[in-house]
Design a protein around this motif. Structure first.
Motif, PDB file in Angstrom:
ATOM      1  N   PRO A 187       0.811  -1.213   0.000  1.00  0.00           N
ATOM      2  CA  PRO A 187       0.000   0.000   0.000  1.00  0.00           C
ATOM      3  C   PRO A 187       0.849   1.269   0.000  1.00  0.00           C
ATOM      4  CG  PRO A 187      -0.013  -1.017   2.175  1.00  0.00           C
ATOM      5  CD  PRO A 187       0.763  -1.928   1.288  1.00  0.00           C
ATOM      6  N   ASN A 188       0.240   2.315  -0.544  1.00  0.00           N
ATOM      7  CA  ASN A 188       0.948   3.562  -0.792  1.00  0.00           C
ATOM      8  C   ASN A 188       1.482   4.221   0.482  1.00  0.00           C
ATOM      9  OD1 ASN A 188       1.875   5.507  -2.578  1.00  0.00           O
ATOM     10  ND2 ASN A 188       0.098   6.809  -2.198  1.00  0.00           N
ATOM     11  N   ASN A 189       0.736   4.082   1.603  1.00  0.00           N
ATOM     12  CA  ASN A 189       1.152   4.791   2.820  1.00  0.00           C
ATOM     13  C   ASN A 189       2.496   4.292   3.366  1.00  0.00           C
ATOM     14  OD1 ASN A 189       0.157   2.349   3.674  1.00  0.00           O
ATOM     15  ND2 ASN A 189      -0.796   3.154   5.510  1.00  0.00           N
ATOM     16  N   LEU A 190       2.933   3.104   2.958  1.00  0.00           N
ATOM     17  CA  LEU A 190       4.210   2.601   3.477  1.00  0.00           C
ATOM     18  C   LEU A 190       5.408   3.361   2.941  1.00  0.00           C
ATOM     19  CD1 LEU A 190       3.739  -1.258   3.822  1.00  0.00           C
ATOM     20  CD2 LEU A 190       3.719   0.483   5.582  1.00  0.00           C
ATOM     21  N   LYS A 191       5.156   4.204   1.931  1.00  0.00           N
ATOM     22  CA  LYS A 191       6.288   4.992   1.433  1.00  0.00           C
ATOM     23  C   LYS A 191       6.783   5.960   2.514  1.00  0.00           C
ATOM     24  CE  LYS A 191       4.172   8.809  -1.047  1.00  0.00           C
ATOM     25  NZ  LYS A 191       3.800   9.312  -2.331  1.00  0.00           N
ATOM     26  N   GLU A 192       5.919   6.278   3.482  1.00  0.00           N
ATOM     27  CA  GLU A 192       6.347   7.166   4.578  1.00  0.00           C
ATOM     28  C   GLU A 192       7.554   6.579   5.313  1.00  0.00           C
ATOM     29  OE1 GLU A 192       5.217  10.110   4.754  1.00  0.00           O
ATOM     30  OE2 GLU A 192       3.668   9.696   3.250  1.00  0.00           O
ATOM     31  N   GLU A 193       7.536   5.262   5.443  1.00  0.00           N
ATOM     32  CA  GLU A 193       8.648   4.587   6.117  1.00  0.00           C
ATOM     33  C   GLU A 193       9.954   4.780   5.338  1.00  0.00           C
ATOM     34  OE1 GLU A 193       9.061   0.133   7.481  1.00  0.00           O
ATOM     35  OE2 GLU A 193       7.005   0.842   7.727  1.00  0.00           O
ATOM     36  N   LEU A 194       9.826   4.722   4.025  1.00  0.00           N
ATOM     37  CA  LEU A 194      11.010   4.898   3.172  1.00  0.00           C
ATOM     38  C   LEU A 194      11.511   6.327   3.257  1.00  0.00           C
ATOM     39  CD1 LEU A 194       9.847   2.920  -0.012  1.00  0.00           C
ATOM     40  CD2 LEU A 194      11.112   2.089   1.974  1.00  0.00           C
ATOM     41  N   ILE A 195      10.559   7.262   3.251  1.00  0.00           N
ATOM     42  CA  ILE A 195      10.935   8.681   3.300  1.00  0.00           C
ATOM     43  C   ILE A 195      11.669   8.969   4.612  1.00  0.00           C
ATOM     44  CG2 ILE A 195      10.005  11.050   3.432  1.00  0.00           C
ATOM     45  CD1 ILE A 195       7.759  10.068   1.487  1.00  0.00           C
ATOM     46  N   LYS A 196      11.114   8.452   5.702  1.00  0.00           N
ATOM     47  CA  LYS A 196      11.708   8.688   7.024  1.00  0.00           C
ATOM     48  C   LYS A 196      13.145   8.148   7.060  1.00  0.00           C
ATOM     49  CE  LYS A 196      10.515   7.661  11.695  1.00  0.00           C
ATOM     50  NZ  LYS A 196       9.926   6.532  12.333  1.00  0.00           N
ATOM     51  N   TYR A 197      13.323   6.950   6.537  1.00  0.00           N
ATOM     52  CA  TYR A 197      14.655   6.341   6.551  1.00  0.00           C
ATOM     53  C   TYR A 197      15.610   7.132   5.666  1.00  0.00           C
ATOM     54  CZ  TYR A 197      18.165   2.635   6.626  1.00  0.00           C
ATOM     55  OH  TYR A 197      19.323   1.911   6.819  1.00  0.00           O
ATOM     56  N   THR A 198      15.113   7.557   4.518  1.00  0.00           N
ATOM     57  CA  THR A 198      15.976   8.227   3.538  1.00  0.00           C
ATOM     58  C   THR A 198      16.397   9.615   4.027  1.00  0.00           C
ATOM     59  OG1 THR A 198      14.896   6.986   1.798  1.00  0.00           O
ATOM     60  CG2 THR A 198      16.093   8.937   1.107  1.00  0.00           C
ATOM     61  N   GLU A 199      15.554  10.252   4.812  1.00  0.00           N
ATOM     62  CA  GLU A 199      15.927  11.588   5.301  1.00  0.00           C
ATOM     63  C   GLU A 199      17.192  11.553   6.149  1.00  0.00           C
ATOM     64  OE1 GLU A 199      12.135  12.787   6.738  1.00  0.00           O
ATOM     65  OE2 GLU A 199      11.708  13.877   4.870  1.00  0.00           O
ATOM     66  N   ASN A 200      17.488  10.388   6.674  1.00  0.00           N
ATOM     67  CA  ASN A 200      18.673  10.224   7.534  1.00  0.00           C
ATOM     68  C   ASN A 200      19.725   9.318   6.915  1.00  0.00           C
ATOM     69  OD1 ASN A 200      19.476  11.133   9.977  1.00  0.00           O
ATOM     70  ND2 ASN A 200      17.522  10.487  10.914  1.00  0.00           N
ATOM     71  N   LEU A 201      19.800   9.327   5.623  1.00  0.00           N
ATOM     72  CA  LEU A 201      20.563   8.287   4.920  1.00  0.00           C
ATOM     73  C   LEU A 201      22.077   8.333   5.176  1.00  0.00           C
ATOM     74  CD1 LEU A 201      19.389   6.126   3.177  1.00  0.00           C
ATOM     75  CD2 LEU A 201      19.876   7.511   1.161  1.00  0.00           C
ATOM     76  N   LYS A 202      22.629   7.154   5.482  1.00  0.00           N
ATOM     77  CA  LYS A 202      24.092   7.044   5.661  1.00  0.00           C
ATOM     78  C   LYS A 202      24.625   6.081   4.612  1.00  0.00           C
ATOM     79  CE  LYS A 202      24.003   7.967  10.578  1.00  0.00           C
ATOM     80  NZ  LYS A 202      22.541   7.903  10.766  1.00  0.00           N
ATOM     81  N   ASP A 203      25.939   6.113   4.422  1.00  0.00           N
ATOM     82  CA  ASP A 203      26.518   5.165   3.469  1.00  0.00           C
ATOM     83  C   ASP A 203      26.398   3.739   4.009  1.00  0.00           C
ATOM     84  OD1 ASP A 203      27.022   7.250   1.864  1.00  0.00           O
ATOM     85  OD2 ASP A 203      29.171   7.382   2.265  1.00  0.00           O
ATOM     86  N   LEU A 204      26.456   2.795   3.077  1.00  0.00           N
ATOM     87  CA  LEU A 204      26.180   1.405   3.455  1.00  0.00           C
ATOM     88  C   LEU A 204      27.423   0.533   3.281  1.00  0.00           C
ATOM     89  CD1 LEU A 204      23.937  -0.812   4.021  1.00  0.00           C
ATOM     90  CD2 LEU A 204      23.767  -1.019   1.528  1.00  0.00           C
ATOM     91  N   CYS A 205      27.720  -0.255   4.307  1.00  0.00           N
ATOM     92  CA  CYS A 205      28.838  -1.203   4.215  1.00  0.00           C
ATOM     93  C   CYS A 205      28.443  -2.337   3.257  1.00  0.00           C
ATOM     94  CB  CYS A 205      29.104  -1.730   5.621  1.00  0.00           C
ATOM     95  SG  CYS A 205      30.318  -3.021   5.672  1.00  0.00           S
TER      96      CYS A 205
END
Ligand code: MSP
Length: 485
Positions: A187-205
């Motif tokens: 469902p579309n509302n789960l994109k909020e979770e992605l947005i929240k995570y991406t706003e704090n994005l760090k590099d990935l090992c």
């Protein structure tokens, strides 16, 4: 030209045998694949096994066998189970396939060439069970002083290792823009979770100091299992240089909610980094719970799908419950109720009920002429509605439509007491309706569909249809009790 769709399931870890959660994802994938094919879509349905990484290496160590032996065995267990459940994938990928490994090394080269990788030291938290790096905020300490991941309750430990990092943070704006402009998550509302995570994005090992994985040239490291795993979706349709663009443009990844960040954040960024488009949709289902806790091997509360007596019943239950965007308790009483009252009571008995009357009045192998029903509006509308549910990726609403048809037919039989005056008017109304119902059942329950279609023939002959009953048998037996599941 036919519309296309590329349907994938996650590839399954091969450290242990499959459970209900795995079969749930696969039943959804197989349903979409068959139902879209039924509506003349060109479909490619992919599943497979995820065979590298620390948790598989350690599972093999515990069993005192080489990891390759473990993954060979377990991936075969998955394949056998999929056969039992009529999961008809177009391709089964294994991440230990030579072709896949070659492709991942190409991906690595492109990432290096495009300057998206750099060397550093990862000092932080890791959960082997999830094969996931966590920030402290994503964890908690339990009453036994054990640190755990909040999302999965998996144990996390401190690690410190030299590794390659992927410049994930460089994709922050691009990702946010992508979420804004696409209907990415279902469902579309789960994109909020992605947005929240991406706003704090760090590099990935993206590399590990473990040996069971794809070796990075000139180092003693292996590629982080999630990079290896995610790119399976591209390997399977022709690999990085040569992938099938039409299919990719219409891709649907079916995933559980626990792997939304991998698929919704890392994966689009990795694709952008190698010059490809993100997938079109993520279909995100919740978890099957058992007495309110997640079913998992480590908790020992697993429903073993290989032990289920009536595989099609479980399949129906999964598709009926769907779990799109929510969890569901696996309640055996509810399971029996749905199968006995709904699937058998309303839908399948309908065929037996009506065909018994045909048998009584016309017998077997006698032709009954039926009017042309190609332009019948009620049937056209049902098909249209089913396609709409499918295009919105809802197995639940699709099945609701089938129950509606069954209710309409049962009510017609009752209201008109058709057994009292069994005439052609009733047959003309009911035969096309039941024939459509069985056709629409194909994606849901293939074995049942085949059984029903073997009971009769319906052939065209110059704008007329000829119906003939071949045999009569009750399609199913009801479930007696919980032991009978
Ligand atoms: N190997 C990774 C996926 C890599 S895809 C590039 C993985 N594997 S898994 O075997 O742990 O899980 C596979 C799927 O099963 C996931 O979608 C997960 O959400 C789903 N399920 C595992 N347990 C579940 C339940 N209890 N209920 C429903 N589905 C759950 O993750």
């Amino acid at each position: 030209m036919n519309k296309k769709i590329y349907i994938t399931t996650p590839i399954f870890y091969t450290n242990g045998n499959p459970h209900l959660g795995h079969i749930h994802t696969c039943c959804l994938g197989d349903f979409f694949s068959k139902a879209f094919k039924n509506f003349n879509y060109e479909v490619f349905f992919l599943t497979g096994t995820d065979e590298h990484g620390q948790k598989i290496a350690n599972a093999a160590k515990t069993l005192n066998i080489p990891p390759q032996e473990l993954v060979n065995k377990t991936s075969q267990v998955f394949k056998t189970l999929f056969e039992d459940y009529n999961i008809n994938y177009d391709y089964f990928i294994r991440t230990t396939d030579e072709n896949h490994k070659k492709n991942i090394l190409e991906v690595w080269e492109i990432l290096l060439k495009n300057n998206y990788l750099y060397k550093g030291v990862y000092k932080g938290l890791y959960a082997e069970k999830d094969e996931c790096f966590y920030s402290p905020e994503e964890t908690y300490v339990d009453k036994d002083n054990q640190r755990r991941a909040t999302i999965s309750n998996s144990e996390v430990v401190e690690v410190e290792e030299e590794c390659y990092f992927f410049r994930l943070s460089a994709f922050k704006e691009k990702l946010l823009n992508f979420y804004e402009t696409h209907e990415f998550t279902i469902p579309n509302n789960l994109k909020e979770e992605l947005i929240k995570y991406t706003e704090n994005l760090k590099d990935l090992c993206v590399s590990r100091n473990i040996s069971w994985g794809i070796k990075i040239p000139n180092t003693n490291q292996t590629i982080y299992v999630w990079i290896d795993a995610l790119f399976n979706y591209i390997t399977a349709i022709g690999a990085i240089e040569n992938y099938n663009k039409d299919l990719w443009a219409n891709s649907l990844h079916i995933i559980g909610k626990d792997i939304i960040i991998f698929h919704g954040v890392y994966w689009p960024a990795l694709l952008m980094a190698v010059g490809l488009q993100p997938p079109k949709h993520l279909f995100i289902h919740g978890w099957w719970l058992f007495n309110d806790s997640k079913m998992s091997k480590s908790l020992g509360n697993i429903i073993d799908p290989s032990k289920i007596k009536h595989k099609e019943y479980l399949r129906y239950f999964c598709l009926r419950q769907e779990l799109l965007g929510h969890d569901g308790n696996f309640d055996k009483k509810h399971f029996i109720e749905i199968i006995n009252n709904e699937l058998i009571g309303k839908m399948l008995n309908l065929f037996y009920r009506f065909f018994s009357l045909i048998n009584k009045n016309y017998g077997f192998n006698n032709i009954i002429e039926i009017d042309d029903f190609n332009k019948r509006e009620d049937l056209i509308l049902i098909k249209k509605q089913c396609l709409q549910h499918l295009e919105k990726f809802s197995s639940k609403h699709y099945i609701n439509e089938l129950i509606n048809i069954s209710n309409i037919a049962n009510e017609y039989i009752d209201k008109n007491k058709i057994w009292q005056d069994f005439n052609l008017k009733h047959i003309n109304y009911l035969v096309p309706l039941l024939d459509l119902l069985s056709t629409l059942l194909k994606g849901v329950l293939e074995e049942t569909y085949n059984k029903i279609k073997n009971l009769y023939t319906l052939k065209t002959n110059n704008n007329k249809y000829e119906f003939s009953l071949l045999k009569l048998e009750p399609l199913f037996t009801k479930i007696e009790n919980e032991e009978d599941i």
